[in-house]
Each structure stands twice: as C-alpha cells, then as structure tokens.
Scaffold this active site. Structure first.
Site, PDB file in Angstrom:
ATOM      1  CB  THR A  29      -0.825   0.000   1.248  1.00 10.38           C
ATOM      2  OG1 THR A  29      -1.836  -1.212   1.158  1.00 10.38           O
ATOM      3  CG2 THR A  29      -1.689   1.272   1.390  1.00 10.38           C
ATOM      4  CB  CYS A 110      -4.255  -0.998   7.000  1.00 10.38           C
ATOM      5  SG  CYS A 110      -3.014  -1.359   7.879  1.00 10.38           S
ATOM      6  CG  ASN A 165      -6.315  -5.959   5.164  1.00 11.18           C
ATOM      7  OD1 ASN A 165      -5.219  -6.376   5.599  1.00 11.18           O
ATOM      8  ND2 ASN A 165      -6.199  -4.612   4.505  1.00 11.18           N
ATOM      9  CB  THR A 238       0.660 -15.602   5.642  1.00 10.31           C
ATOM     10  OG1 THR A 238       0.085 -14.446   6.002  1.00 10.31           O
ATOM     11  CG2 THR A 238       1.517 -16.073   6.716  1.00 10.31           C
TER      12      THR A 238
HETATM   13  C1  LIG Z   1       3.344  -8.411   6.550  1.00 15.20           C
HETATM   14  C2  LIG Z   1       2.339  -8.345   6.052  1.00 15.20           C
HETATM   15  C3  LIG Z   1       2.078  -6.819   5.413  1.00 15.20           C
HETATM   16  C4  LIG Z   1       0.805  -6.605   4.778  1.00 15.20           C
HETATM   17  N1  LIG Z   1       0.755  -5.475   4.177  1.00 15.20           N
HETATM   18  C5  LIG Z   1      -0.515  -4.962   3.624  1.00 15.20           C
HETATM   19  C6  LIG Z   1      -0.680  -3.727   2.733  1.00 15.20           C
HETATM   20  O1  LIG Z   1       0.489  -2.927   2.587  1.00 15.20           O
HETATM   21  N2  LIG Z   1      -1.829  -3.546   2.266  1.00 15.20           N
HETATM   22  C7  LIG Z   1      -2.775  -4.428   2.313  1.00 15.20           C
HETATM   23  O2  LIG Z   1      -4.098  -4.157   1.839  1.00 15.20           O
HETATM   24  N3  LIG Z   1      -2.938  -5.553   2.911  1.00 15.20           N
HETATM   25  C8  LIG Z   1      -1.471  -5.937   3.490  1.00 15.20           C
HETATM   26  N4  LIG Z   1      -1.559  -7.068   4.080  1.00 15.20           N
HETATM   27  C9  LIG Z   1      -2.586  -8.003   4.124  1.00 15.20           C
HETATM   28  C10 LIG Z   1      -2.619  -9.068   3.208  1.00 15.20           C
HETATM   29  O3  LIG Z   1      -2.453  -8.467   1.811  1.00 15.20           O
HETATM   30  C11 LIG Z   1      -3.768  -9.916   3.034  1.00 15.20           C
HETATM   31  O4  LIG Z   1      -4.999  -9.127   2.997  1.00 15.20           O
HETATM   32  C12 LIG Z   1      -3.790 -10.799   4.498  1.00 15.20           C
HETATM   33  O5  LIG Z   1      -2.449 -11.122   4.977  1.00 15.20           O
HETATM   34  C13 LIG Z   1      -4.629 -12.183   4.209  1.00 15.20           C
HETATM   35  O6  LIG Z   1      -4.170 -12.971   3.465  1.00 15.20           O
HETATM   36  P1  LIG Z   1      -2.878 -14.289   3.838  1.00 15.20           P
HETATM   37  O7  LIG Z   1      -3.704 -14.805   5.044  1.00 15.20           O
HETATM   38  O8  LIG Z   1      -2.817 -15.240   2.891  1.00 15.20           O
HETATM   39  O9  LIG Z   1      -1.624 -13.510   4.249  1.00 15.20           O
HETATM   40  C14 LIG Z   1      -0.193  -7.530   4.714  1.00 15.20           C
HETATM   41  C15 LIG Z   1      -0.232  -8.802   5.301  1.00 15.20           C
HETATM   42  C16 LIG Z   1       1.029  -9.281   5.867  1.00 15.20           C
HETATM   43  C17 LIG Z   1       1.218 -10.460   6.557  1.00 15.20           C
END
Ligand SMILES: Cc1cc2nc3c(=O)[nH]c(=O)nc-3n(C[C@H](O)[C@H](O)[C@H](O)COP(=O)(O)O)c2cc1C
Length: 284
Positions: A29, A110, A165, A238
């Site tokens: 982001t 977020c 998110n 993740t």
């Molecule tokens: C380390 C980290 C940083 C993230 N940074 C952002 C971000 O900058 N913007 C955003 O919309 N989501 C962010 N997310 C959320 C992810 O894009 C995603 O929506 C969330 O982790 C669920 O997916 P997952 O369980 O496969 O990780 C972040 C997640 C993690 C773990």
C-alpha cells in the site's frame, strides 16, 4: 482463475523470480507521505497464523511514482497498485496520478493504522471521479455486516472487491506482555480461511462483483474453495514467506483439485458451495 500476491507480502523488486510466477503483481500500500511504519517488534508468530503491525511502511507516493513504479514496470508483469490514505482526498489524488497499470486496489481496511475519517463508499466515490482505471475495494471481515459495505462500495463505483484483509489480534509473551510493540496487529494465515470464505460468499451474493479472494490460502484445494464461494481470482499472502514457489505450486495443485471434484475449471466450481445437490455428491 488468476493468481496474484496479497499486498505487502512480496517485494517484487527483491524477488522478481517469485513475482514472475504471478498473473499480476499487487504493490505494498502506497500512502501520500512516506511512512516508517510501527516500531519493532512488528511481526509475531502465533499457533494459528502470523501477526503483523508493519503500519503501512512505504516510500510515499512521490518516490513510488518516480522510482519504484518504473522499476516494477520493467518486470513485464501486469501491475496493481494498492492505495492507502487517511481521507477520501488522499486516495483520490493518488488514484488520479496512476496510469498504465491494470487496476487500483483501495486499501480500506488496514488494521495497523488509525481508520480513515471517511467511509469506504465516500473513498470509492472520490476515486471513481479521479480515475477510469478499474477500482478494487479491499474490505475487512471485521465489519459486522461486510455485505452491506460491499453493496455500498459497489453503488459508489467499485469494479471489484478484494477480500479479506487481516483481522486485528494480540499475542502475549511468557511474561504476558504483548509481543508486538504496538500491542495489536493483523492476523493472517490459515486461521483466516473460514472467515474469508464466508465474507466472499456473502459479498458475491450481495454484489456479483468480481472478487480477489485471500486469507490463508496455502494450496490449490484452498484456492478452489475460494472459487466455490465466489472468488474469480485469488491472492497469496503469508504462504509466500514460507514458500516462494507457492504461485506455481498452487496453480499446478488447482488443476488436480478441479479434477478431484469433477469440474473443468475453477470458474465451474463457483456457487458449488451453495448447491445442496452438489454438496451431497461431493464428499466432504
Ligand atoms: C506482513 C504483511 C504486510 C501486509 N501489508 C499489507 C498492505 O500494505 N496493504 C494491504 O492491503 N494488505 C496488507 N496485508 C494483508 C494481506 O494483503 C492479506 O490481505 C492478508 O495477509 C490475508 O492473506 P494471507 O492470510 O494469505 O496472508 C499485509 C499482510 C502481511 C502478513
């Protein structure tokens, strides 16, 4: 079904070979001003997923546009830019400065920064007037009625939804103090999958908009379950930290998973999760 990365979970400039496995790359982001993010520690492991309180650390839109975006273009992959801010005008101004990308993802959810003062629909509406690029609204499943938010952003001009998110969560150390300096962070990983499937299902039913599904996807079978609930595309988050080969692996597993349930493509699985007749035929 296309495979993207979840925003913030892959640095394409540091790992271009991972980004090239994707059908499109989604940036971290970008906010109007540079942000250092939260103080460390800002990552914690839990038994059921990962906690992060990165706090939208990013170079700010000026440096992103002048330096990062041109270098990302050289990768030759379709790009989505994730846009963040603290009021509708922040989002709209960044959106108006973007061109030559496939889509904009509006981060409306977020958990690691104070909430934007304006509502999700107001932000989408302001961005709709600022750009003709496709707008994907990224929502949180923490809202008591995420389908209502989905309907509101659809009416405000969103072209698609990104779901979900992270969810705000806390982990404690041995002395019962919060592990993260910020106290709480966003929970991601396998614990999120059932929450995401539900959110996608109700938002698909409420809006019919294309959905990028994410939240704990680790395998091709997971991805197929997201399709069955209404996701057109999926994003890997993740899982990329543990397995940089996940995009290619999940794509291969997806083909096998389709064969296992007797559908030709993930698109054919859409709405299977709703049909009682199919539920009887397909073993759990
Ligand atoms: C380390 C980290 C940083 C993230 N940074 C952002 C971000 O900058 N913007 C955003 O919309 N989501 C962010 N997310 C959320 C992810 O894009 C995603 O929506 C969330 O982790 C669920 O997916 P997952 O369980 O496969 O990780 C972040 C997640 C993690 C773990």
């Amino acid at each position: 079904m296309r495979i993207l990365n979840a925003s913030g979970c892959l640095d394409a400039l540091a790992a271009p070979e991972v980004a090239r496995q994707l059908d499109a790359f989604v940036t971290k982001t970008v906010t109007p001003l540079p942000r250092e993010g939260s103080a460390p520690p800002r990552i914690a492991e839990t038994a059921h997923g990962m906690l992060n309180a990165i706090g939208l650390a990013n170079p700010g839109r000026e440096r992103f546009l002048a330096d990062h975006l041109p270098r990302l273009r050289e990768l030759g992959i379709p790009l989505w830019v994730s846009v963040g801010g603290f009021c509708a005008a922040d989002y709209a101004e960044t959106s108006s400065l973007l061109s030559g990308i496939e889509a904009i993802e509006l981060n409306l959810s977020c958990p690691n920064v104070d909430e934007a003062a304006d509502s999700a629909a107001e932000i989408v509406s302001a961005c709709r007037q600022a750009t003709e690029l496709p707008l994907y609204a990224k929502l949180s499943a923490a809202h008591p009625d995420v389908a209502e938010v989905a309907r509101a952003v659809a009416a405000a001009g969103a072209d698609g939804l990104s779901l979900i998110n992270t969810l705000r969560a806390t982990a404690l150390d041995k002395q019962l103090r919060p592990v993260l300096a910020r106290g709480s962070g966003g929970l991601s990983g396998p614990a999120l999958k059932p929450v995401a499937l539900h959110a996608i299902s109700v938002c698909h039913e409420a809006t019919g908009l294309p959905i990028v599904g994410m939240g704990g996807i680790e395998t091709g079978r997971d991805a197929l379950e997201f399709a069955a609930c209404g996701a057109r595309d999926i994003a890997l988050g993740t899982v990329l930290f543990a397995d940089p080969g996940a995009p290619a692996r999940v794509r291969a597993e997806l083909a096998t998973a389709c064969g296992d349930v007797g559908v030709a493509t993930p698109d054919d699985a859409r709405t299977l999760a709703k049909s009682p007749e199919t539920q009887r035929k397909v073993p759990a």
